[in-house]
Design a protein around this motif. Structure first.
Motif, mmCIF file in Angstrom:
data_model
loop_
_atom_site.group_PDB
_atom_site.id
_atom_site.type_symbol
_atom_site.label_atom_id
_atom_site.label_comp_id
_atom_site.label_asym_id
_atom_site.label_seq_id
_atom_site.Cartn_x
_atom_site.Cartn_y
_atom_site.Cartn_z
ATOM 1 N N LEU A 93 0.829 -1.210 0.000
ATOM 2 C CA LEU A 93 0.000 0.000 0.000
ATOM 3 C C LEU A 93 0.862 1.257 0.000
ATOM 4 N N LYS A 94 1.927 1.260 0.800
ATOM 5 C CA LYS A 94 2.763 2.455 0.916
ATOM 6 C C LYS A 94 3.709 2.650 -0.261
ATOM 7 N N THR A 95 4.218 1.563 -0.824
ATOM 8 C CA THR A 95 5.246 1.698 -1.871
ATOM 9 C C THR A 95 4.702 1.586 -3.289
ATOM 10 N N VAL A 96 3.519 1.004 -3.477
ATOM 11 C CA VAL A 96 2.971 0.829 -4.821
ATOM 12 C C VAL A 96 1.663 1.605 -4.986
ATOM 13 N N GLU A 97 0.679 1.298 -4.146
ATOM 14 C CA GLU A 97 -0.648 1.880 -4.304
ATOM 15 C C GLU A 97 -0.665 3.397 -4.078
ATOM 16 N N ARG A 98 -0.022 3.845 -2.992
ATOM 17 C CA ARG A 98 -0.033 5.281 -2.676
ATOM 18 C C ARG A 98 0.633 6.102 -3.784
ATOM 19 N N PRO A 99 1.852 5.739 -4.248
ATOM 20 C CA PRO A 99 2.464 6.510 -5.352
ATOM 21 C C PRO A 99 1.629 6.465 -6.635
ATOM 22 N N ASN A 100 0.997 5.326 -6.925
ATOM 23 C CA ASN A 100 0.175 5.221 -8.135
ATOM 24 C C ASN A 100 -1.011 6.180 -8.081
ATOM 25 N N VAL A 101 -1.669 6.256 -6.930
ATOM 26 C CA VAL A 101 -2.837 7.135 -6.830
ATOM 27 C C VAL A 101 -2.414 8.599 -6.840
ATOM 28 N N ILE A 102 -1.267 8.912 -6.286
ATOM 29 C CA ILE A 102 -0.759 10.294 -6.328
ATOM 30 C C ILE A 102 -0.481 10.695 -7.777
ATOM 31 N N ALA A 103 0.095 9.764 -8.540
ATOM 32 C CA ALA A 103 0.360 10.028 -9.964
ATOM 33 C C ALA A 103 -0.954 10.193 -10.732
ATOM 34 N N ALA A 104 -1.960 9.385 -10.390
ATOM 35 C CA ALA A 104 -3.255 9.483 -11.064
ATOM 36 C C ALA A 104 -3.930 10.818 -10.767
#
Length: 158
Positions: free
Chosen positions: A21-32
């Motif tokens: 969640l912290k290393t993959v999901e969170r950065p992906n949603v910030i980029a989105a």
């Protein structure tokens, strides 16, 4: 707050989820969100709204997992010395006295229960009926269809 029992495997599963969640999901949603922002008017931007909703879900799940880990009492079943008694973390082999069917369950915490993996929650009716009993004992479980009786064939700590 009360400590919540969790097996070593269950705690590791939660740690892995938290890391993802912290290393993959969170950065992906910030980029989105950044991508959706670049499209202009935020008042009618469905992509932006969806990304913000997803961010809220991810942040909520991160807080939930961190809280569960902080309040966890991690129990290693291999280190238990319960003299053959059914306790949290024990793997129990049962025989349904009515059908003769033999099943094996591990008694685990609420968050790690998964019947497909033969892991039952400590708060389930069958686990509550088993706690404190020994191999050879009969456990009476109040099931939706009435009382079911199980003979405890074996108790292991693996």
């Amino acid at each position: 707050m009360n400590k919540t029992p969790l097996t070593v495997a269950g705690a590791e599963k939660l740690r892995t989820e938290l890391h993802r969640l912290k290393t993959v999901e969170r950065p992906n949603v910030i980029a989105a969100i950044a991508e959706a922002r670049s499209h202009g008017d935020l008042s009618e931007n469905a992509e932006y709204e969806a990304a913000k909703d997803r961010q809220g879900f991810i942040e909520g799940r991160i807080m939930e997992v961190e809280s569960k880990l902080a309040n966890a009492q991690i129990i290693d079943p291999t280190l238990l010395d319960a003299d053959g008694r059914c306790v949290f973390g024990a793997t129990v082999e049962l025989e349904d006295l009515e059908s003769g069917q033999v099943v094996t369950y591990q008694i685990v915490g609420d968050d790690e229960a998964d019947i497909k993996d033969n892991k039952i929650s400590i708060s389930s009716p069958i686990a509550r009926a088993l706690i404190g009993k020994y191999a050879g004992d009969i456990a009476e479980v109040q099931a939706p269809g009435g009382v079911r009786e199980y003979e405890i064939l074996d108790v292991r700590y693996v």
